[in-house]
Scaffold this active site. Structure first.
Site, PDB file in Angstrom:
ATOM      1  N   SER A  50      32.893  44.075  61.983  1.00  0.00           N
ATOM      2  CA  SER A  50      32.786  45.335  63.420  1.00  0.00           C
ATOM      3  C   SER A  50      31.293  44.637  63.164  1.00  0.00           C
ATOM      4  O   SER A  50      29.930  45.060  62.619  1.00  0.00           O
ATOM      5  CB  SER A  50      32.480  46.506  63.314  1.00  0.00           C
ATOM      6  OG  SER A  50      31.702  46.730  64.393  1.00  0.00           O
TER       7      SER A  50
ATOM      8  N   THR B 108      36.740  50.078  64.133  1.00  0.00           N
ATOM      9  CA  THR B 108      34.463  49.879  64.605  1.00  0.00           C
ATOM     10  C   THR B 108      33.706  50.113  63.262  1.00  0.00           C
ATOM     11  O   THR B 108      32.815  49.458  63.009  1.00  0.00           O
ATOM     12  CB  THR B 108      34.641  49.608  65.975  1.00  0.00           C
ATOM     13  OG1 THR B 108      35.940  49.189  66.792  1.00  0.00           O
ATOM     14  CG2 THR B 108      33.467  48.592  66.330  1.00  0.00           C
TER      15      THR B 108
ATOM     16  N   ALA C  67      35.554  32.038  75.393  1.00  0.00           N
ATOM     17  CA  ALA C  67      35.923  31.240  73.679  1.00  0.00           C
ATOM     18  C   ALA C  67      34.818  32.125  72.642  1.00  0.00           C
ATOM     19  O   ALA C  67      34.432  31.263  71.461  1.00  0.00           O
ATOM     20  CB  ALA C  67      35.743  29.339  74.548  1.00  0.00           C
TER      21      ALA C  67
ATOM     22  N   LYS D  94      34.173  45.543  76.990  1.00  0.00           N
ATOM     23  CA  LYS D  94      33.443  46.934  76.001  1.00  0.00           C
ATOM     24  C   LYS D  94      32.951  47.313  76.669  1.00  0.00           C
ATOM     25  O   LYS D  94      31.534  46.558  75.943  1.00  0.00           O
ATOM     26  CB  LYS D  94      34.791  47.024  75.159  1.00  0.00           C
ATOM     27  CG  LYS D  94      36.063  46.949  74.644  1.00  0.00           C
ATOM     28  CD  LYS D  94      36.548  46.693  73.324  1.00  0.00           C
ATOM     29  CE  LYS D  94      37.776  46.523  73.244  1.00  0.00           C
ATOM     30  NZ  LYS D  94      38.790  47.183  71.843  1.00  0.00           N
TER      31      LYS D  94
ATOM     32  N   TRP E 134      37.041  36.898  69.518  1.00  0.00           N
ATOM     33  CA  TRP E 134      37.686  37.707  70.438  1.00  0.00           C
ATOM     34  C   TRP E 134      38.543  36.904  71.658  1.00  0.00           C
ATOM     35  O   TRP E 134      40.234  36.552  71.587  1.00  0.00           O
ATOM     36  CB  TRP E 134      37.475  39.019  71.154  1.00  0.00           C
ATOM     37  CG  TRP E 134      38.744  40.257  71.605  1.00  0.00           C
ATOM     38  CD1 TRP E 134      38.452  41.013  72.067  1.00  0.00           C
ATOM     39  CD2 TRP E 134      40.049  40.161  70.846  1.00  0.00           C
ATOM     40  NE1 TRP E 134      39.487  41.856  72.574  1.00  0.00           N
ATOM     41  CE2 TRP E 134      40.640  41.989  71.845  1.00  0.00           C
ATOM     42  CE3 TRP E 134      40.895  39.732  69.305  1.00  0.00           C
ATOM     43  CZ2 TRP E 134      42.065  41.788  71.363  1.00  0.00           C
ATOM     44  CZ3 TRP E 134      41.971  40.569  69.678  1.00  0.00           C
ATOM     45  CH2 TRP E 134      42.479  40.480  70.484  1.00  0.00           C
ATOM     46  N   GLY E 135      38.051  35.987  72.019  1.00  0.00           N
ATOM     47  CA  GLY E 135      38.869  35.435  73.629  1.00  0.00           C
ATOM     48  C   GLY E 135      39.234  34.364  73.052  1.00  0.00           C
ATOM     49  O   GLY E 135      40.435  34.318  73.396  1.00  0.00           O
TER      50      GLY E 135
ATOM     51  N   LYS F  53      33.342  53.904  71.605  1.00  0.00           N
ATOM     52  CA  LYS F  53      33.404  52.953  70.609  1.00  0.00           C
ATOM     53  C   LYS F  53      32.271  52.060  69.639  1.00  0.00           C
ATOM     54  O   LYS F  53      31.723  52.413  68.042  1.00  0.00           O
ATOM     55  CB  LYS F  53      34.664  53.322  69.795  1.00  0.00           C
ATOM     56  CG  LYS F  53      35.226  51.684  70.161  1.00  0.00           C
ATOM     57  CD  LYS F  53      34.744  50.425  70.039  1.00  0.00           C
ATOM     58  CE  LYS F  53      35.383  49.326  70.416  1.00  0.00           C
ATOM     59  NZ  LYS F  53      35.037  48.035  69.806  1.00  0.00           N
TER      60      LYS F  53
ATOM     61  N   VAL G 254      26.775  39.207  70.135  1.00  0.00           N
ATOM     62  CA  VAL G 254      26.424  40.191  70.821  1.00  0.00           C
ATOM     63  C   VAL G 254      27.640  41.716  70.322  1.00  0.00           C
ATOM     64  O   VAL G 254      28.243  41.892  70.167  1.00  0.00           O
ATOM     65  CB  VAL G 254      27.384  40.641  72.414  1.00  0.00           C
ATOM     66  CG1 VAL G 254      26.922  41.517  73.331  1.00  0.00           C
ATOM     67  CG2 VAL G 254      26.482  39.355  73.092  1.00  0.00           C
TER      68      VAL G 254
ATOM     69  N   GLU H 130      27.434  45.148  71.573  1.00  0.00           N
ATOM     70  CA  GLU H 130      28.231  45.392  72.258  1.00  0.00           C
ATOM     71  C   GLU H 130      27.433  46.751  72.747  1.00  0.00           C
ATOM     72  O   GLU H 130      26.827  47.583  73.845  1.00  0.00           O
ATOM     73  CB  GLU H 130      29.702  46.051  73.214  1.00  0.00           C
ATOM     74  CG  GLU H 130      30.132  44.336  73.555  1.00  0.00           C
ATOM     75  CD  GLU H 130      29.379  44.040  74.839  1.00  0.00           C
ATOM     76  OE1 GLU H 130      28.712  44.793  75.637  1.00  0.00           O
ATOM     77  OE2 GLU H 130      31.018  43.298  75.212  1.00  0.00           O
TER      78      GLU H 130
END
Length: 336
Positions: free
Chosen positions: A258, A252, A9, A110, A12-13, A195, A284, A286
């Protein structure tokens, strides 16, 4: 597909759960924290990640078994480096969803897993024992806040089973969200993982005060690195020239929304890793971890990725951003 479970959640979720609900799919969101699940279920909003977005009617719970009941589509929306641990916890309920409802597993994560150097679809297959043909991945220029606001965007859903990709496409197609299908899972995952690393480099350049020529050069040379690695792993170059490659990369690398670009911007402006983490509000980025695993994956396949190496050195070896730029500019000149 009429029922989906979204496991995760975060921004993006939550945004993708909204997409599914707007497309007419019945959605249950699993949130790790009970207070997030309660807010989603009772207020139809996520006050911790997308507080200004009103969600359609979705169910929410912090019980993964309940979330997975009857799910024909299971959306895995947790950070890449925590995916394995979560899958281990969810494995019994996932097995039921797969065997009883022929569920498709869709990864939104990702990254390249630290240590194993596996792509996310490979982690899912290894932990759950699921056939790769049941595993799909989603990648594209998909900034969560814009999609949650209903701004037009496109994406790629890749699965080796084209029929499953098409089923996910139908479950997530709305007037503002246009999914395309593909069978090149490797290309989509490599584009999505790499990316984030290039976005860190662009953020660093921006924080240093460098202009559009510099950013455009980084994006273009970053794309060259991504294509080299993707092709070495079996990806189709045309995939990386599309939404899952160039599209995701541009969004991104250039958007202040981003997290990876924002993280890099703080570093480029002279901030510490801790300050950069604060600036992204604990969410996060990534690319900070993926730069190490992407670099290791490239080395294992004898692929040269100088930008990725420079980002790793800045984030994990104490190299200053100015030294990193100097090293890149000092590389020998050669044909493009």
């Amino acid at each position: 597909m009429t029922r989906a479970a979204v496991l995760g959640a975060g921004s993006w979720g939550t945004a993708f759960a909204k997409v599914l609900a707007d497309a007419g799919t019945e959605v249950t969101i699993w949130a790790r924290r009970a207070e997030v699940a309660e807010a989603l279920a009772t207020e139809h909003r996520n006050p911790f990640y997308l507080p200004d977005v009103q969600l359609p009617a979705v169910a929410a719970t912090n019980d993964p078994e309940r979330a997975l009941e009857g799910a024909e589509l299971v959306v895995l929306a947790v950070p890449s480096q925590s995916l394995r641990a979560n899958l281990e916890t969810w494995k019994p309920a996932l097995h039921t969803a797969i065997t009883e409802h022929d569920a498709t597993l869709l990864s939104l994560a990702k990254g390249i897993e630290t240590g194993t150097l596996l792509r996310m679809s490979q982690v899912i297959a290894e932990v759950t024992g699921t056939e790769p043909s049941r595993i799909a991945v989603l990648s594209g220029p998909n900034l969560a806040k814009e999609i949650a606001a209903g701004q037009p965007a496109a994406t790629v859903i890749a699965c080796s089973d084209a029929a499953r990709a098409e089923a996910v496409q139908q479950a997530s197609y709305t007037g503002y969200f246009r999914p395309y299908t593909n069978t090149d899972v490797i290309g989509c995952e490599i584009g999505g993982a790499c990316k984030n690393v290039i976005a860190l480099a662009c953020g660093i350049a921006s924080g240093m005060g460098l202009g559009d020529n510099s950013i455009a050069s980084l994006i273009t040379r970053g794309l060259a690195e991504i294509i080299r690695l993707g092709v070495a792993l079996g990806a189709e170059p045309v995939t990386l020239a599309g939404l899952a490659g160039v599209g995701d990369l541009v969004a991104t690398c250039t958007s202040p929304l981003s997290r990876n670009r924002s993280f890099g911007h703080v570093l480029g402006a002279g901030g510490s890793m801790e300050a950069a983490q604060e600036a992204t509000q604990g969410q996060v980025a990534e690319g900070v971890k993926s730069c190490t695993s992407v670099r290791a994956l490239a080395a294992a396949h004898n692929v040269e990725m100088p930008l990725t190496n420079a980002v790793h050195q800045v984030c994990h070896e104490g190299l200053s951003v100015r030294e990193a730029v100097g090293n890149l500019l000092g590389r020998r000149v050669k044909p493009e």
